[in-house]
Scaffold this motif. Structure first.
Motif, PDB file in Angstrom:
ATOM      1  N   ILE A 111       0.913  -1.148   0.163  1.00  0.00           N
ATOM      2  CA  ILE A 111      -0.139  -0.147   0.024  1.00  0.00           C
ATOM      3  C   ILE A 111       0.784   1.141  -0.194  1.00  0.00           C
ATOM      4  O   ILE A 111       2.034   1.120   0.211  1.00  0.00           O
ATOM      5  CB  ILE A 111      -1.002  -0.145   1.227  1.00  0.00           C
ATOM      6  CG1 ILE A 111      -0.212  -0.262   2.628  1.00  0.00           C
ATOM      7  CG2 ILE A 111      -2.128  -1.049   1.159  1.00  0.00           C
ATOM      8  CD1 ILE A 111      -1.231  -0.001   3.663  1.00  0.00           C
ATOM      9  N   ALA A 112       0.412   2.311  -0.413  1.00  0.00           N
ATOM     10  CA  ALA A 112       1.185   3.503  -0.559  1.00  0.00           C
ATOM     11  C   ALA A 112       0.347   4.707  -0.417  1.00  0.00           C
ATOM     12  O   ALA A 112      -1.001   4.612  -0.652  1.00  0.00           O
ATOM     13  CB  ALA A 112       1.882   3.601  -1.893  1.00  0.00           C
ATOM     14  N   GLY A 113       0.721   5.964  -0.241  1.00  0.00           N
ATOM     15  CA  GLY A 113      -0.159   7.206  -0.193  1.00  0.00           C
ATOM     16  C   GLY A 113      -0.381   7.631   0.993  1.00  0.00           C
ATOM     17  O   GLY A 113      -0.451   6.752   2.251  1.00  0.00           O
ATOM     18  N   GLY A 114      -1.073   8.663   1.287  1.00  0.00           N
ATOM     19  CA  GLY A 114      -1.259   9.369   2.592  1.00  0.00           C
ATOM     20  C   GLY A 114      -2.068   8.365   3.506  1.00  0.00           C
ATOM     21  O   GLY A 114      -2.050   8.045   4.737  1.00  0.00           O
ATOM     22  N   VAL A 115      -3.237   7.904   2.772  1.00  0.00           N
ATOM     23  CA  VAL A 115      -4.156   7.054   3.455  1.00  0.00           C
ATOM     24  C   VAL A 115      -3.335   5.650   3.969  1.00  0.00           C
ATOM     25  O   VAL A 115      -3.916   5.045   4.981  1.00  0.00           O
ATOM     26  CB  VAL A 115      -5.492   6.436   2.795  1.00  0.00           C
ATOM     27  CG1 VAL A 115      -6.343   5.467   3.554  1.00  0.00           C
ATOM     28  CG2 VAL A 115      -5.993   7.833   2.347  1.00  0.00           C
ATOM     29  N   SER A 116      -2.528   5.126   3.511  1.00  0.00           N
ATOM     30  CA  SER A 116      -1.496   4.007   3.812  1.00  0.00           C
ATOM     31  C   SER A 116      -1.058   4.293   5.358  1.00  0.00           C
ATOM     32  O   SER A 116      -0.345   3.481   5.799  1.00  0.00           O
ATOM     33  CB  SER A 116      -0.692   3.528   3.049  1.00  0.00           C
ATOM     34  OG  SER A 116       0.458   4.583   2.791  1.00  0.00           O
ATOM     35  N   ALA A 117      -0.978   5.645   5.855  1.00  0.00           N
ATOM     36  CA  ALA A 117      -0.916   5.956   7.139  1.00  0.00           C
ATOM     37  C   ALA A 117      -1.544   5.424   8.142  1.00  0.00           C
ATOM     38  O   ALA A 117      -1.243   5.454   9.656  1.00  0.00           O
ATOM     39  CB  ALA A 117      -0.513   7.307   7.461  1.00  0.00           C
ATOM     40  N   ASN A 118      -2.944   5.204   7.755  1.00  0.00           N
ATOM     41  CA  ASN A 118      -4.112   4.822   8.530  1.00  0.00           C
ATOM     42  C   ASN A 118      -3.684   3.419   9.315  1.00  0.00           C
ATOM     43  O   ASN A 118      -3.138   2.320   8.977  1.00  0.00           O
ATOM     44  CB  ASN A 118      -5.300   4.527   7.714  1.00  0.00           C
ATOM     45  CG  ASN A 118      -6.456   4.331   8.740  1.00  0.00           C
ATOM     46  OD1 ASN A 118      -6.720   3.240   8.686  1.00  0.00           O
ATOM     47  ND2 ASN A 118      -7.192   5.175   9.049  1.00  0.00           N
ATOM     48  N   SER A 119      -3.884   3.534  10.742  1.00  0.00           N
ATOM     49  CA  SER A 119      -3.238   2.466  11.582  1.00  0.00           C
ATOM     50  C   SER A 119      -4.266   1.340  11.302  1.00  0.00           C
ATOM     51  O   SER A 119      -3.532   0.032  11.095  1.00  0.00           O
ATOM     52  CB  SER A 119      -3.251   2.745  12.949  1.00  0.00           C
ATOM     53  OG  SER A 119      -4.246   3.427  13.459  1.00  0.00           O
ATOM     54  N   SER A 120      -5.300   1.394  10.997  1.00  0.00           N
ATOM     55  CA  SER A 120      -6.598   0.382  10.660  1.00  0.00           C
ATOM     56  C   SER A 120      -6.279  -0.325   9.541  1.00  0.00           C
ATOM     57  O   SER A 120      -6.236  -1.669   9.078  1.00  0.00           O
ATOM     58  CB  SER A 120      -7.787   0.528  11.083  1.00  0.00           C
ATOM     59  OG  SER A 120      -8.577  -0.599  10.884  1.00  0.00           O
ATOM     60  N   LEU A 121      -5.814   0.348   8.481  1.00  0.00           N
ATOM     61  CA  LEU A 121      -5.498  -0.034   7.144  1.00  0.00           C
ATOM     62  C   LEU A 121      -4.310  -0.756   7.272  1.00  0.00           C
ATOM     63  O   LEU A 121      -4.222  -2.009   6.509  1.00  0.00           O
ATOM     64  CB  LEU A 121      -5.433   1.114   5.881  1.00  0.00           C
ATOM     65  CG  LEU A 121      -5.189   0.519   4.644  1.00  0.00           C
ATOM     66  CD1 LEU A 121      -6.080  -0.322   3.883  1.00  0.00           C
ATOM     67  CD2 LEU A 121      -4.896   1.661   3.716  1.00  0.00           C
ATOM     68  N   ARG A 122      -3.491  -0.392   7.866  1.00  0.00           N
ATOM     69  CA  ARG A 122      -2.282  -1.056   7.844  1.00  0.00           C
ATOM     70  C   ARG A 122      -2.227  -2.560   8.710  1.00  0.00           C
ATOM     71  O   ARG A 122      -1.709  -3.634   8.193  1.00  0.00           O
ATOM     72  CB  ARG A 122      -1.064  -0.346   8.729  1.00  0.00           C
ATOM     73  CG  ARG A 122      -0.493   1.128   8.123  1.00  0.00           C
ATOM     74  CD  ARG A 122       0.079   1.942   8.934  1.00  0.00           C
ATOM     75  NE  ARG A 122       1.637   1.703   8.959  1.00  0.00           N
ATOM     76  CZ  ARG A 122       2.435   2.419   8.255  1.00  0.00           C
ATOM     77  NH1 ARG A 122       1.984   3.174   7.286  1.00  0.00           N
ATOM     78  NH2 ARG A 122       3.630   1.971   8.293  1.00  0.00           N
ATOM     79  N   ASN A 123      -2.860  -2.291   9.496  1.00  0.00           N
ATOM     80  CA  ASN A 123      -3.110  -3.725  10.423  1.00  0.00           C
ATOM     81  C   ASN A 123      -4.067  -4.787   9.370  1.00  0.00           C
ATOM     82  O   ASN A 123      -3.737  -5.730   9.278  1.00  0.00           O
ATOM     83  CB  ASN A 123      -4.025  -3.528  11.740  1.00  0.00           C
ATOM     84  CG  ASN A 123      -3.076  -2.801  12.550  1.00  0.00           C
ATOM     85  OD1 ASN A 123      -1.868  -2.815  12.499  1.00  0.00           O
ATOM     86  ND2 ASN A 123      -3.902  -2.115  13.545  1.00  0.00           N
TER      87      ASN A 123
END
Ligand code: KG4
Ligand code: ZN
Length: 333
Positions: free
Chosen positions: A267-279
């Motif tokens: 994943i990449a881009g600003g929203v990939s900083a989202n902790s739940s998306l990362r998990n």
């Protein structure tokens, strides 16, 4: 052999950033954030351009000095050429072109969305093998990209309306949160129940996305509630909205894996900083046997390190630009 030193500049939206990389290793990455936009509920292009003008010299100087480099040691100058706000792009472009001209160094143009994807190649010890899939989720774009090599990328799915970042920011605005709302939804969602409220799910064919219906669904839902509803349910609202957005994203990346047979997923881009998306991505990796990759937090939102790494691969391919190149607000691959 002399190392390949890239000085890279990013100024496509509201972050002014400069980075130095040596033979593909990031030595420095400075970012000046623009807080002026918070009170307007979105980026004001004119104010962004003016802030870039103020920030660009200090940011470039900081990137050079903290990496113990100087302008004469630089092998090439790189900048974000597209896409972005044209006034913002012009500041970085003009600065980079002037440096290249005065120093007689080669100039490299970089596509901002390609750079977000290649942020996954920054960490030498944890980077995907080719081919890989990248779900790029930013404030302006949502794409699934099939990456065959650093310079061979194909967009195989994208949003037909709002981007995932816009879905975060626009629904956050409905909740009365300041811009950019994405990080705040992330924060409040940590204390909330993701299944508390259910919003309309888009039915979009193939690998494309749609997020405008979610915003409308949240709007209609809130209009039916009492005045204090948001205040009393903020955590649950944030968790449920975030859950809905991540659900849409994960469904499509799962389909992309199925269609392509590629199990290296980034994943990449600003929203990939989202902790739940990362998990959630990592959980999917374990469940479905994917190898998953996520850039370090500081390389998710806009930064010049991703411009530098992309420019490094373009340097290796002798992909240089003429000095008369211009930035463009919109750009296809
Ligand atoms: O990649 P980026 O910095 O800029 C663009 O190229 O657009 O992405 C900015 C977007 C904004 O919409 C912001 O709300 C979102 O990334 N964002 C987040 C988080 N951090 C940034 N969205 C959700 N959760 C976050 N933690
Ligand atoms: Zn970006």
């Amino acid at each position: 052999m002399k190392p390949i030193i890239i000085l890279a500049i990013e100024s496509s939206c509201d972050e002014t950033s400069a980075s130095i990389c040596a033979d593909g290793k990031i030595l420095s990455n400075f970012i000046a954030n623009q807080t002026i936009h918070e009170k307007y509920g979105g980026v004001v292009p004119e104010l962004a351009s003016r802030a870039h003008m103020q920030n660009i010299v200090p940011v470039v100087n900081a990137a050079l000095s903290s990496s113990n480099q100087n302008l004469s040691s630089v092998s090439a100058i790189a900048f974000t050429q597209a896409p972005g706000l044209i006034g913002s792009l012009l500041v970085g472009a003009q600065f980079a072109k002037s440096l290249a001209l005065s120093l007689n160094k080669p100039l490299i143009t970089v596509h901002h969305m390609q750079a977000h994807v290649l942020a996954n190649l920054i960490d030498e010890n944890n980077k995907p093998e080719f081919p890989f899939l990248c779900l790029t989720v930013s404030g302006g774009h949502t794409q699934i990209v099939l990456v065959k090599s650093p310079l061979e990328l194909e967009v195989i799915g994208e949003t037909i309306d709002d981007a995932a970042g816009e879905a975060f920011d626009k629904t956050a605005k409905l909740l009365g949160l300041p811009y950019p709302g994405g990080p705040l939804i992330d924060k409040y969602a940590k204390e909330g129940n993701p299944l508390a409220f259910k919003f309309a799910e888009p039915q979009i064919p193939e690998l494309n996305f749609s997020f405008s219906g979610l915003k409308t669904s949240v709007l209609y839902f809130l209009q039916k509630q009492e005045a204090s509803f948001i205040e009393n349910n903020l955590n649950d609202l944030c968790a449920s909205i975030q859950h809905a957005i991540i659900n849409i994203l994960m469904k499509k990346i799962k389909l992309a894996v199925k269609q392509t047979g590629i199990k290296n997923v980034c994943i990449a881009g600003g929203v990939s900083a989202n902790s739940s998306l990362r998990n959630t991505l990592n959980e999917h990796g374990i469940k479905y046997g994917w190898k998953t990759f996520i850039p370090k937090f500081e390389y998710c939102t806009d930064n010049a390190a991703m411009i530098a790494i992309t420019a490094y691969y373009k340097y290796l391919a002798n992909d240089f630009s003429e000095l008369n190149v211009s930035p463009t607000a919109k750009a296809t691959w």
